[in-house]
Structure formats: C-alpha cells, structure tokens
Design an enzyme around this catalytic site. Structure first.
Site, PDB file in Angstrom:
ATOM      1  N   ASP A 262      78.302  25.196  63.308  1.00 30.96           N
ATOM      2  CA  ASP A 262      78.654  25.157  61.892  1.00 30.96           C
ATOM      3  C   ASP A 262      80.185  25.059  61.835  1.00 30.96           C
ATOM      4  O   ASP A 262      80.895  25.433  62.779  1.00 30.96           O
ATOM      5  CB  ASP A 262      78.135  26.381  61.135  1.00 30.96           C
TER       6      ASP A 262
HETATM    7  C1  BGC Z   1      77.899  25.068  55.941  1.00 25.91           C
HETATM    8  C2  BGC Z   1      76.998  24.020  56.531  1.00 25.91           C
HETATM    9  C3  BGC Z   1      77.553  22.647  56.252  1.00 25.91           C
HETATM   10  C4  BGC Z   1      78.965  22.563  56.820  1.00 25.91           C
HETATM   11  C5  BGC Z   1      79.624  21.205  56.625  1.00 25.91           C
HETATM   12  C6  BGC Z   1      79.353  24.878  56.349  1.00 25.91           C
HETATM   13  O1  BGC Z   1      80.175  25.688  55.577  1.00 25.91           O
HETATM   14  O2  BGC Z   1      77.460  26.352  56.325  1.00 25.91           O
HETATM   15  O3  BGC Z   1      75.700  24.151  56.010  1.00 25.91           O
HETATM   16  O4  BGC Z   1      76.718  21.664  56.803  1.00 25.91           O
HETATM   17  O5  BGC Z   1      79.762  23.541  56.179  1.00 25.91           O
HETATM   18  O6  BGC Z   1      79.850  20.950  55.288  1.00 25.91           O
END
Ligand code: BGC
Length: 751
Positions: A262
């Site tokens: 993530d």
């Molecule tokens: C989120 C993810 C997301 C990623 C990219 C993170 O803050 O938890 O679900 O895909 O950002 O935007």
C-alpha cells in the site's frame, strides 16, 4: 484428535499432484522459460528498478528489453482520474472521466455473483482504455466495525458473501486483460491508526473470517497481484509478514504473481525483501539502492531479486501492455459500463421497512424531497477511492425525470451536509476533530423543509452520511445520523405522516430515533453514475426492490461485537490518531526517514480481536441480541414463498433443492440464503453461518426449482491444534430463507 474430525487437503493440491488441469495460479508460470531468459539479460540495477515505484501510479519495466512499465489505477469502484506523475493531484486530462460504479457495499447488497463479474469486467475494460495494467481492487476487507471509514469500499461483514463476489470481480476484470490487485491483505478492518496498528487475532479467526475473500480470489480466480495492508498482523507489518505473504499466500495458496505495498506502507529493506514484498509503492526508498548495497555486503542474494522480478514479469507477460497511442484515445466511461452500473444500482437498493407507503401511489401529485443527500454527488470524496464520473444522476434528478409532468417535485435541503474536507493537498485538510457529525439542526432550514412537507402528498426524506464522514484515513466516531437529521425527520413526520426515509450512506447508521417516525425506510447507498435513476425506478415501483443487507444494522453501536468486547476503540488509546498527526505542520516538514522515526517513537496501538469469529450477525445471533435490521434483510413489493426443501449430503458437497414462488403481481428477484447451524457439536461454532445463496428472478406468480450447493470444504473449520483445516462430522441443520432472521424452511443432513 477428536474422532469426528478428518483432515482434508485442498482439492487444488490434489488435482495438481495427480497431473490434473492447471490451477489459475500455475497458469501464470507458462512463460517462465522466456522470463528466465529475459532476467539473464538484465543488470542488477534494471532488476532492482522494478521493485519500487517509478511514478505515483507505475513501477518500471526495462525499455531496452521491451518490458513495459506496470501502470496502476485505483479502484475499487471506478478508474480514478489521471494524477500527476508524482502525486494524486489531477493531471487535468479531459478524456479520463470514468464510469462511477456503485461502491462496494452496494455491490454486495445485490448478492449477485453475475453482477460482480460484470462489474469487474466493466472496471477491467475501462482500465484498458486508459492504458492501465493493474486495478487496485477489489477491496475485500471484512466490515468488522460499523464505524469503519472504508465500509463503503468493502463488501460485507460475511466472508462467504465477500469471497463469492471478490472471486467474480476478479474473474470479470482479468478476463478483460487487466490484473486485479486485491486489497488490503490482511485484517485492515479499521482506519484508526491504520499505518501502525497491530491486529492481534487467533489463527482460526484469521482463516475463517478475514482471509476467506482473498483465498478464493487467489486460488479459484487466479488474482495476479495482492496489496499488503498498512497495518501489522500479530506483530509484523503486512508488507513484511512472513506468515501472511510467504507461508499462506505463496506457500499454501500457490500464489505466483506479485505483491504491491500500500502507498507508503513499506517499512524496511530486509523485512520486505525476505518476507514477501515485490514492489514498494511510494515512501522511503527501501527497495532501491539499499537492495543493491545489501547484495554487495552479502546480506541479500541476487537470486532473491531474480525471483521477485520473475513474479512481476509473470503478470507483465500475462497482461499485454497497451501501446502508446492506443490508450487514452476515447472517453474512459463507456455506455456498456454505465449500463452495468445501473443494473447493479437497481438490484442493490434495500427496502428496510414499508408500511404500505411504497411504491409511490398514482394519486401522489406533490412530492417534497427533503435533505441535501438528495442532491449531493458522491463520486469523489472519501480520500483515495473516488472517480471523476462522466455524469452522475443524483436522487433528485432521478426522481424529477421519472415523476414527469403532472407530479410536482419540490426540494428543500433541510440540513447542510458536513462539508467535504479533503482538499487536493494535505495542507487543506481540516483537523479531524472538525469532522463532527453531531451538528444540531438548523432552524431556518428546518422551517423551510416543514413548510414544503405540510403542502405535499408525500415526503421523501434523504438522510444518511456523506463522504467526509465515511472516509479512508479515519473511522466514524459513532454511527449517529449527522447534521441534526433525527430532529429534522421528527418534525417532518409531525407535519406529514406520508414520509419515506431514504438513507444515502456506505455503512450502517443508528436508526433508533428515525425508525419510529419513518413509515418506510430505504437504504440507497452511494450508487454510482446511475444511482438516481435506479432509486426512482424502485420508489415509483417500475421495479421491485431486491437488495439485501450485506451487514447488520445494530440498534446501537455498543451492541456490535468489537465494541461490546471493549476491543474498539483501543482501550489504551495508544498512538492517538496517527492519521491526524501525519498532517501536523511540523510532521509534514519531516523527511520520510524522520517521519518513520517519529512514528516508531509513538506508543504502539493494538487492536485485539477477542470477539474472534463472532463478527456481524454471527455475534448478534449467538448472543441473542436483536439488531435494528439483520444481515441479509431486504423487503420486496411482493411476497415469496419457499416450498419442498430437500437436502442431501454427498462426498464433495451438500445440496439443497427447493421451490421458490413469487406470490405477487409484478416480476421480482429474491435472494435465497442458506445458513448452517451445527447440532451436538464438539467444536465451537457461531449460532449459524451463511454457506450458500442465490439471486432468483421470478415473474408474477412464477415458481422455480432452485438448487444451492455447499462444497464440503466450505464446511471445514481451522483446527488450531493441528494447524490445518478439518471437517467435523455430525448433524447439520440447514436453514433456508430470505434473511438471517427470516428462516422459512429447515432440513437436516449428516456429514
Ligand atoms: C489506499 C489504497 C490505494 C492507494 C493508492 C492508499 O492510501 O489505502 O487502497 O489503492 O492509497 O491510491
């Protein structure tokens, strides 16, 4: 060992050991020879370059060898607008308006595997048009907490329902040539301190509840990539969790693709390299030069780097890169995807209560629509998971269009929704304390609304939350209706008893005050680009409502398991709200390394899962706590009858057949649900568990014979002592009906 218990090996392992058909994961290895030849030509730098982000939404290929970069797109309910290479700020494109699909909990309310497949295929198709290789979705974490900030993105509190839909989304998306990146692996069930919280749970709960949706999407759906979550599980960050990533994901489930941290969720070079991460997305540079340095000192081997690159290349080869000049030549949002979004919305709307007031009667000539949620667009907000929709039909627009001439539709806001506070840059984020959802009603807005209500034949009150209340990055403080809605609806009802409440939210709300003053209640969700159209069709009775709740509406928050057990909020309050700390001016000025040190210096937040597998209705049923609306609940404009239930236990599955009849005068869908209750069990089980379901379409008066199948492996439990899945022999009571609290027929089998 208990003599009732027999250990089963997964069917998949048996099949491959006997040289049977290749599993979806093994199919990813067909190019391994070619891949090895490519790796042999790569320099160490080129390989390591593939292990971290190149831009905010891509990781590098090797141009010299014709290996394209990997392009990612959020997910999960619409292809996100193009951002700047170095962040989430809009790139200002014009062709990147996408289809806004209903959000996760709305999809789950359809209880339709067929629609989940179509939904995934719509996402996969639009991703290709934008040149994206991997969708950052589906988001399949279990809705453990009613207040969960991302409940709307996730599917259900139930692992069987979540898993079935996650599997079909995955297949639909990947059949379009786009990889999924199923997220957030794993046990990311709260936003509070999500970057540091340690989710502490036992192995049985982990396996039976929290890993289920991932397991099916990976083993049966061949999900090509996985996003380790921000949090820790039993002591280790998910992005370096040996048990989750190496032992279970790769070891037991045979995962052959790659993992993508993530954003900013990588914490060390050695941890990530040794314990299962392939690609670090954004944040400090752990999987760049430090990897090269570690190889030089002998702390890491180049073979390990090769293995990680091989896993990435398997997906790169399975997913054809969209050539430049082909991508981004047409508008992202496609008519057939808009049609999918509409169908999902139509089948997701849940009629919670109806005292013969819906569908809207022909003699209703004046409708007062009250509540700002009738006009607020829901495509963006909630932080990351937003879409720049090509268009979005709000509830008011949908109602006005459908009402047509001869019906006067007036509107008053009634309350002012909590402002959307997430600006494009972090500095514009208001402090979290300001996200209050307990504002009192505004007397002037109330007076205006009451005047309209008095003068109308019917009041449609739009309540619920907003995307500044339910959002990534923080959990709700409570599930109360915000902006003085309780007060407002009470006076509206006093002014006009012909009142229908429509709740626009992604998660459950506390309806104790609203329910007695609402003769009908509809859960309308954040329902995508055609949400308003679908809602109007249901309200006016063009179609019968057929959604069923994918989670429990507790009467009050304290009834729900994690609260009742004192597990949430963290009773020690450790760590404070890390998310707000991250936006403190002094913290914003820190370098990534300083920030990590700062995080490490804070007390360590913990989330104990001592409620174990008693999540959602499993808890309410077992403890005999009556919810406001039970899991699986949803009324129709017709009545269905269930007949002739027969059950049979075979070697591989339990099969149930029955006849389902639409007793009403219009076509309607019913979602038949099959729960299992264990009799004379020696193993501990919840009172009952969903094991199979089917959405069935029936014309007026029509009957159909329906078959539901429970694979024997879905009846197993995780035996902690043996550290394996096990089947407990004995008697099962099979409970069949239209909701977890509406069991119509029962049958018994012995397994
Ligand atoms: C989120 C993810 C997301 C990623 C990219 C993170 O803050 O938890 O679900 O895909 O950002 O935007």
């Amino acid at each position: 060992m208990n003599k009732h218990i027999v250990f089963l090996t997964s069917a998949l392992l048996v099949a491959s050991a006997c040289g049977g058909p290749m599993s979806p994961q093994d199919r990813l290895t067909v190019n391994d020879e070619k891949i090895n030849a490519l790796i042999a030509q790569m320099t160490l730098e080129e390989k390591v370059n593939m292990l971290h982000s190149k831009t905010n939404m891509s990781s590098a290929g090797v141009e010299r060898l014709g290996i394209a970069d990997m392009n990612y797109a959020d997910g999960p309910f619409g292809i996100r607008e193009e951002g700047q290479p170095n962040g989430f700020m809009s790139a200002g494109w014009t062709l990147d308006s996408a289809t806004y699909f209903p959000t996760g909990s709305a999809l789950a309310a359809t209880w339709s595997e067929e629609l989940a497949y179509k939904y995934g295929s719509g996402m996969g198709k639009e991703a290709r048009l934008r040149g994206k290789d991997v969708i950052l979705g589906p988001a399949v974490n279990i809705q453990r907490l009613p207040v969960g900030g991302r409940t709307y993105e996730y599917l259900s509190e139930d692992p069987i329902l979540s898993a079935a839909l996650a599997l079909e989304y995955t297949k639909g998306c990947q059949d379009q040539g786009t990889a999924v990146c199923i997220k957030h692996f794993a046990v990311n069930n709260q936003e509070t301190n999500r970057g540091s919280v340690d989710a502490q749970l036992d192995e049985r709960t982990l396996r039976e509840i929290y890993l289920k949706p991932f397991e099916r999407a990976i083993i049966e759906g061949g999900a090509m990539s996985v996003m380790p979550a921000y949090n820790k599980v039993n002591g280790d960050y998910c992005s370096e969790n040996e048990h989750l990533l190496n032992e279970i994901l790769r070891g037991e489930w045979g995962f052959k693709g790659f993992t993508v941290s993530d954003w900013g969720g990588t914490h060390s070079t050695m941890g990530a390299m040794l314990h299962g991460l392939n690609v670090q997305m954004t944040g400090s540079n752990y999987l760049g030069q430090p990897v090269i340095d570690s190889i030089a000192t002998g702390a890491l081997t180049e073979d390990l780097v090769d293995e990680k690159v091989r896993q990435i290349l398997r997906v790169r080869m399975a997913i054809e890169a969209v050539p430049e000049g082909v991508a981004n030549t047409v508008m992202t949002s496609q008519p057939e995807c808009q049609a999918i979004a509409r169908e999902v919305a139509e089948k997701s709307i849940v009629l919670l209560k109806n005292e013969d007031i819906l569908p809207i009667k022909a003699d209703v000539k004046k409708i007062a629509v009250i509540g700002q949620n009738a006009v607020l667009k829901t495509q963006s907000g909630g932080m990351g998971a937003g879409v720049k929709a090509l268009y979005e039909i709000t509830p008011l627009e949908g109602i006005r269009r459908r009402a047509g001439e001869g019906v006067e539709v007036s509107y008053a806001p009634g309350y002012k929704a909590t402002a959307f506070r997430w600006g494009p840059a972090p500095a514009e984020l208001a402090p979290l304390e300001a996200r209050s959802n307990d504002e009192p009603a505004d007397p002037a807005l109330v007076a205006e609304a009451v005047a309209l209500a008095k003068d109308a034949d019917l009041v449609l009150f739009f309540g619920g939350t907003s995307k500044s209340i339910e959002t990534e990055g923080s959990d709700r403080k409570n599930i109360d209706l915000p902006c003085g809605q309780n007060e407002l609806v009470k006076v509206l009802y006093a002014a006009n008893r012909n009142l229908v409440t429509v709740l626009i939210s992604g998660g459950p709300t506390d309806l104790r005050f609203l329910e007695p003053v609402s003769p009908a209640i509809v859960q309308g969700w954040w329902n995508g680009t055609e949400g308003g159209t679908a809602l109007a069709e249901v309200l006016f009775g063009d179609i019968a409502p057929s959604g069923k709740l994918p989670f429990t509406f507790p009467r009050k928050l304290e009834d729900s398991p994690a609260y009742a057990m004192g597990n949430f909020p963290d009773p020690n309050g450790a760590g404070g709200d890390l998310f707000s700390l991250m936006f403190r001016p002094d913290v914003l000025k820190m370098s990534p390394e300083e920030r990590q040190k700062f995080i490490d210096s804070l007390p360590k937040p913990v989330s104990k899962y001592t409620e174990r597998f008693y999540v959602g209705y499993r808890w309410f049923d077992t403890k005999g706590i009556e919810p406001m609306y039970a899991f699986g609940h949803g009324l129709s404009y017709v009545v269905f009858s269930y007949h002739d239930m027969k059950a049979k236990a075979g070697k591989d599955a339990v099969t149930v057949t029955f006849t389902l009849k639409n007793e009403g005068e219009m076509p309607a869908d019913e979602v038949a649900q099959l729960y299992v209750h264990r009799e004379d069990s020696q193993v501990e089980w919840p009172m009952k568990e969903l094991k199979a379901f089917k959405r069935v379409s029936l014309n007026a008066g029509e009957s159909k014979t329906v078959t539901l199948t429970i694979p024997m492996k879905e009846l197993r439990y995780w035996d902690e002592a043996a550290n394996a899945w096990a089947l407990e022999h004995g008697d099962l009571e099979l409970l069949l009906g239209g909701a977890s609290d509406d069991i119509q027929l029962a049958a018994h089998v012995n397994i």
